[in-house]
Scaffold this motif. Structure first.
Motif, PDB file in Angstrom:
ATOM      1  N   PHE A  27       0.837  -1.195   0.000  1.00 25.32           N
ATOM      2  CA  PHE A  27       0.000   0.000   0.000  1.00 25.32           C
ATOM      3  C   PHE A  27       0.876   1.250   0.000  1.00 25.32           C
ATOM      4  CE2 PHE A  27      -2.962  -3.096   1.840  1.00 25.32           C
ATOM      5  CZ  PHE A  27      -4.119  -2.807   1.126  1.00 25.32           C
ATOM      6  N   ASN A  28       0.531   2.225  -0.812  1.00 23.77           N
ATOM      7  CA  ASN A  28       1.191   3.523  -0.748  1.00 23.77           C
ATOM      8  C   ASN A  28       0.764   4.230   0.539  1.00 23.77           C
ATOM      9  OD1 ASN A  28       2.359   3.242  -3.363  1.00 23.77           O
ATOM     10  ND2 ASN A  28       0.408   3.863  -4.268  1.00 23.77           N
ATOM     11  N   LEU A  29       1.682   5.001   1.111  1.00 23.84           N
ATOM     12  CA  LEU A  29       1.434   5.578   2.432  1.00 23.84           C
ATOM     13  C   LEU A  29       1.646   7.087   2.450  1.00 23.84           C
ATOM     14  CD1 LEU A  29       3.375   2.975   4.631  1.00 23.84           C
ATOM     15  CD2 LEU A  29       0.918   3.016   4.148  1.00 23.84           C
ATOM     16  N   ILE A  30       0.840   7.746   3.291  1.00 23.88           N
ATOM     17  CA  ILE A  30       1.090   9.124   3.709  1.00 23.88           C
ATOM     18  C   ILE A  30       1.302   9.070   5.209  1.00 23.88           C
ATOM     19  CG2 ILE A  30       0.199  11.469   3.909  1.00 23.88           C
ATOM     20  CD1 ILE A  30      -1.557  10.908   1.473  1.00 23.88           C
ATOM     21  N   LEU A  31       2.484   9.427   5.657  1.00 21.38           N
ATOM     22  CA  LEU A  31       2.847   9.353   7.067  1.00 21.38           C
ATOM     23  C   LEU A  31       2.857  10.752   7.674  1.00 21.38           C
ATOM     24  CD1 LEU A  31       5.851   6.881   6.703  1.00 21.38           C
ATOM     25  CD2 LEU A  31       3.425   6.327   7.047  1.00 21.38           C
ATOM     26  N   VAL A  32       2.203  10.892   8.820  1.00 20.23           N
ATOM     27  CA  VAL A  32       2.100  12.191   9.487  1.00 20.23           C
ATOM     28  C   VAL A  32       2.558  12.038  10.928  1.00 20.23           C
ATOM     29  CG1 VAL A  32       0.574  14.075  10.176  1.00 20.23           C
ATOM     30  CG2 VAL A  32       0.166  12.862   8.023  1.00 20.23           C
ATOM     31  N   ALA A  33       3.470  12.906  11.351  1.00 25.34           N
ATOM     32  CA  ALA A  33       3.956  12.912  12.731  1.00 25.34           C
ATOM     33  C   ALA A  33       4.738  14.200  12.950  1.00 25.34           C
ATOM     34  CB  ALA A  33       4.828  11.690  13.010  1.00 25.34           C
ATOM     35  N   VAL A  59       3.792  17.462  10.962  1.00 25.86           N
ATOM     36  CA  VAL A  59       2.676  18.294  11.415  1.00 25.86           C
ATOM     37  C   VAL A  59       2.412  18.033  12.898  1.00 25.86           C
ATOM     38  CG1 VAL A  59       0.244  18.910  11.079  1.00 25.86           C
ATOM     39  CG2 VAL A  59       1.591  18.100   9.134  1.00 25.86           C
ATOM     40  N   ASP A  60       2.182  19.108  13.635  1.00 25.62           N
ATOM     41  CA  ASP A  60       1.684  19.004  15.001  1.00 25.62           C
ATOM     42  C   ASP A  60       0.172  19.110  14.920  1.00 25.62           C
ATOM     43  OD1 ASP A  60       0.912  19.200  17.617  1.00 25.62           O
ATOM     44  OD2 ASP A  60       2.175  20.916  18.117  1.00 25.62           O
ATOM     45  N   LEU A  61      -0.516  17.987  15.019  1.00 23.61           N
ATOM     46  CA  LEU A  61      -1.955  17.965  14.815  1.00 23.61           C
ATOM     47  C   LEU A  61      -2.745  18.533  15.988  1.00 23.61           C
ATOM     48  CD1 LEU A  61      -2.310  14.475  13.091  1.00 23.61           C
ATOM     49  CD2 LEU A  61      -2.490  16.723  12.012  1.00 23.61           C
ATOM     50  N   SER A  62      -2.070  18.888  17.080  1.00 20.82           N
ATOM     51  CA  SER A  62      -2.783  19.603  18.140  1.00 20.82           C
ATOM     52  C   SER A  62      -3.048  21.053  17.735  1.00 20.82           C
ATOM     53  CB  SER A  62      -1.989  19.567  19.455  1.00 20.82           C
ATOM     54  OG  SER A  62      -0.773  20.285  19.337  1.00 20.82           O
ATOM     55  N   GLN A  68      -5.806  21.595   9.249  1.00 15.28           N
ATOM     56  CA  GLN A  68      -6.505  22.022   8.031  1.00 15.28           C
ATOM     57  C   GLN A  68      -5.528  22.171   6.872  1.00 15.28           C
ATOM     58  OE1 GLN A  68     -10.061  22.883   7.442  1.00 15.28           O
ATOM     59  NE2 GLN A  68      -9.170  22.624   5.403  1.00 15.28           N
ATOM     60  N   GLU A  69      -4.361  22.713   7.158  1.00 18.91           N
ATOM     61  CA  GLU A  69      -3.349  22.904   6.115  1.00 18.91           C
ATOM     62  C   GLU A  69      -2.863  21.564   5.570  1.00 18.91           C
ATOM     63  OE1 GLU A  69      -0.963  24.866   3.419  1.00 18.91           O
ATOM     64  OE2 GLU A  69      -2.623  25.608   4.652  1.00 18.91           O
ATOM     65  N   LEU A  70      -2.741  20.569   6.431  1.00 16.95           N
ATOM     66  CA  LEU A  70      -2.367  19.233   5.974  1.00 16.95           C
ATOM     67  C   LEU A  70      -3.371  18.734   4.941  1.00 16.95           C
ATOM     68  CD1 LEU A  70      -0.862  16.470   6.157  1.00 16.95           C
ATOM     69  CD2 LEU A  70      -2.411  15.909   8.054  1.00 16.95           C
ATOM     70  N   TYR A  71      -4.644  18.852   5.264  1.00 17.72           N
ATOM     71  CA  TYR A  71      -5.680  18.412   4.321  1.00 17.72           C
ATOM     72  C   TYR A  71      -5.585  19.199   3.019  1.00 17.72           C
ATOM     73  CZ  TYR A  71     -10.257  17.878   2.149  1.00 17.72           C
ATOM     74  OH  TYR A  71     -11.260  17.649   1.245  1.00 17.72           O
ATOM     75  N   ASN A  72      -5.402  20.507   3.125  1.00 21.37           N
ATOM     76  CA  ASN A  72      -5.321  21.351   1.928  1.00 21.37           C
ATOM     77  C   ASN A  72      -4.166  20.936   1.021  1.00 21.37           C
ATOM     78  OD1 ASN A  72      -7.466  22.784   2.996  1.00 21.37           O
ATOM     79  ND2 ASN A  72      -6.214  24.495   3.722  1.00 21.37           N
ATOM     80  N   ILE A  73      -3.010  20.658   1.608  1.00 21.06           N
ATOM     81  CA  ILE A  73      -1.836  20.264   0.821  1.00 21.06           C
ATOM     82  C   ILE A  73      -2.079  18.935   0.120  1.00 21.06           C
ATOM     83  CG2 ILE A  73       0.581  19.540   0.987  1.00 21.06           C
ATOM     84  CD1 ILE A  73       0.900  21.576   3.267  1.00 21.06           C
ATOM     85  N   ILE A  74      -2.690  17.990   0.841  1.00 17.65           N
ATOM     86  CA  ILE A  74      -2.983  16.686   0.236  1.00 17.65           C
ATOM     87  C   ILE A  74      -3.923  16.859  -0.950  1.00 17.65           C
ATOM     88  CG2 ILE A  74      -4.207  14.503   0.662  1.00 17.65           C
ATOM     89  CD1 ILE A  74      -2.951  14.562   3.494  1.00 17.65           C
ATOM     90  N   LYS A  75      -4.891  17.755  -0.833  1.00 17.55           N
ATOM     91  CA  LYS A  75      -5.813  18.016  -1.942  1.00 17.55           C
ATOM     92  C   LYS A  75      -5.097  18.677  -3.116  1.00 17.55           C
ATOM     93  CE  LYS A  75      -9.853  17.773  -1.968  1.00 17.55           C
ATOM     94  NZ  LYS A  75     -10.753  16.734  -2.527  1.00 17.55           N
ATOM     95  N   LEU A  84      -7.947   6.106   6.047  1.00 15.29           N
ATOM     96  CA  LEU A  84      -7.423   7.053   7.034  1.00 15.29           C
ATOM     97  C   LEU A  84      -7.316   6.353   8.380  1.00 15.29           C
ATOM     98  CD1 LEU A  84      -6.736   9.898   8.208  1.00 15.29           C
ATOM     99  CD2 LEU A  84      -9.219  10.277   8.393  1.00 15.29           C
ATOM    100  N   VAL A  85      -6.146   6.457   9.000  1.00 14.46           N
ATOM    101  CA  VAL A  85      -5.936   5.930  10.350  1.00 14.46           C
ATOM    102  C   VAL A  85      -5.659   7.102  11.274  1.00 14.46           C
ATOM    103  CG1 VAL A  85      -4.568   4.408  11.825  1.00 14.46           C
ATOM    104  CG2 VAL A  85      -4.976   3.787   9.430  1.00 14.46           C
ATOM    105  N   ASN A  86      -6.635   7.433  12.097  1.00 13.94           N
ATOM    106  CA  ASN A  86      -6.462   8.493  13.096  1.00 13.94           C
ATOM    107  C   ASN A  86      -5.882   7.880  14.360  1.00 13.94           C
ATOM    108  OD1 ASN A  86      -7.343  11.060  11.997  1.00 13.94           O
ATOM    109  ND2 ASN A  86      -9.405  10.197  11.906  1.00 13.94           N
ATOM    110  N   ASN A  87      -4.559   7.828  14.403  1.00 17.07           N
ATOM    111  CA  ASN A  87      -3.855   7.173  15.498  1.00 17.07           C
ATOM    112  C   ASN A  87      -3.171   8.159  16.446  1.00 17.07           C
ATOM    113  OD1 ASN A  87      -2.191   4.915  16.818  1.00 17.07           O
ATOM    114  ND2 ASN A  87      -0.586   6.140  15.858  1.00 17.07           N
ATOM    115  N   ALA A  88      -2.877   9.370  15.987  1.00 17.96           N
ATOM    116  CA  ALA A  88      -2.136  10.328  16.815  1.00 17.96           C
ATOM    117  C   ALA A  88      -2.897  10.645  18.089  1.00 17.96           C
ATOM    118  CB  ALA A  88      -1.875  11.603  16.022  1.00 17.96           C
ATOM    119  N   GLY A  89      -2.178  10.704  19.178  1.00 15.95           N
ATOM    120  CA  GLY A  89      -2.796  11.050  20.449  1.00 15.95           C
ATOM    121  C   GLY A  89      -1.786  10.922  21.571  1.00 15.95           C
TER     122      GLY A  89
END
Length: 259
Positions: A27-33, A59-62, A68-75, A84-89
């Motif tokens: 699977f192709n991946l987009i990694l965010v941390a 990205v600091d998702l807090s 929002q900018e992360l989503y915009n860039i991906i678009k 989508l895996v919402n794992n950050a926390g």
């Protein structure tokens, strides 16, 4: 257009192990941390070893503007997020009167607001395509909120309730929403204070890879929620048969330091 699985909190723990397993399945991946060094290393290693496309975003998702900018860039880059895996926390341990208000507000932003935001934005795109899967990572504490983990427990209770309700809303849309509910996992999440509690003595942390394997199955093929491990499943059902006052005393004892 190539499809990608987006994983938040990808640089350690469950997110890191899920990235390894999904890469092995091509699977192709987009990694965010937040850790740029680890993201760069993962991109080089996974793309070379498995011949896949790996994108990463530091990205600091807090920070909700950054989310929002992360989503915009991906678009803008026309990267189609199929999963989508919402794992950050993160969590904290201690008496509510003594813990940091600033840290707890950041926890709410990351564990709740950012997760909800990414779910909404990508679910809208998935619904328009009539295809997509979202997995939100909750916790055993979604079922049994613990004293001394007050804000963290509440945030994970939100994740479970939110995920189950929108899963029902999206049932006929082509978008599947699932919830992974691990118990204690061997990750950098745990502070030295957490490791000294009765709970961690009686319910030993399991390897992050074991939880990631359950998470990959749920993400790709599952429905509903998944409590990882029979022991955790049993614990999650205790409130159904135990009076609430007694249950809270049990949880307070478990969350307390070993005597």
């Amino acid at each position: 257009m190539n499809k990608y699985i987006l994983i938040t909190g990808a640089s350690s723990g469950i997110g890191y192990e899920m990235a390894q397993l999904l890469a092995a399945q091509k699977f192709n991946l987009i990694l965010v941390a937040r850790s740029l060094r680890i993201l760069q290393k993962m991109q080089l290693e996974l793309s070379a070893q498995f011949n896949i496309e790996v994108k990463y975003f530091q990205v600091d998702l807090s920070d909700l503007e950054a989310t929002q900018e992360l989503y915009n860039i991906i678009k803008v880059q026309e990267l189609q997020v199929s999963h989508l895996v919402n794992n950050a926390g993160f969590g904290d341990y201690g008496s509510f009167l003594d813990t940091s208000l600033e840290k707890e507000l950041n926890m709410i932003s990351l564990n709740i607001s950012s997760l909800m935001m990414l779910t909404k934005l990508f679910a809208q795109d998935m619904a328009a395509r009539k295809s997509g899967r979202i997995m939100n990572v909750a916790s055993l504490l979604s079922f049994i909120p613990f004293p001394y983990y007050s804000v963290y427990s509440a945030s994970k209770a939100f994740v479970l309730a939110f995920s189950e309700t929108i899963a029902a809303e999206l049932e006929d849309s082509g978008v599947v929403v699932t919830t992974l509910c691990p118990g204690t996992v061997e990750t950098p999440f745990h502070t030295p204070e957490m490791r000294k509690t009765n709970a961690m003595s009686s319910n030993k942390p399991v390897p992050a890879k074991d939880v990631a394997e359950a998470g990959v199955k749920l993400l790709l093929h599952g429905k509903g929620k998944k409590v990882v491990g029979f022991n955790n499943w049993f614990i999650s059902n205790l409130p159904r048969v135990t009076p609430s006052a007694i249950m809270m005393k049990i949880k307070k004892n478990l969350a307390s330091p070993k005597s």
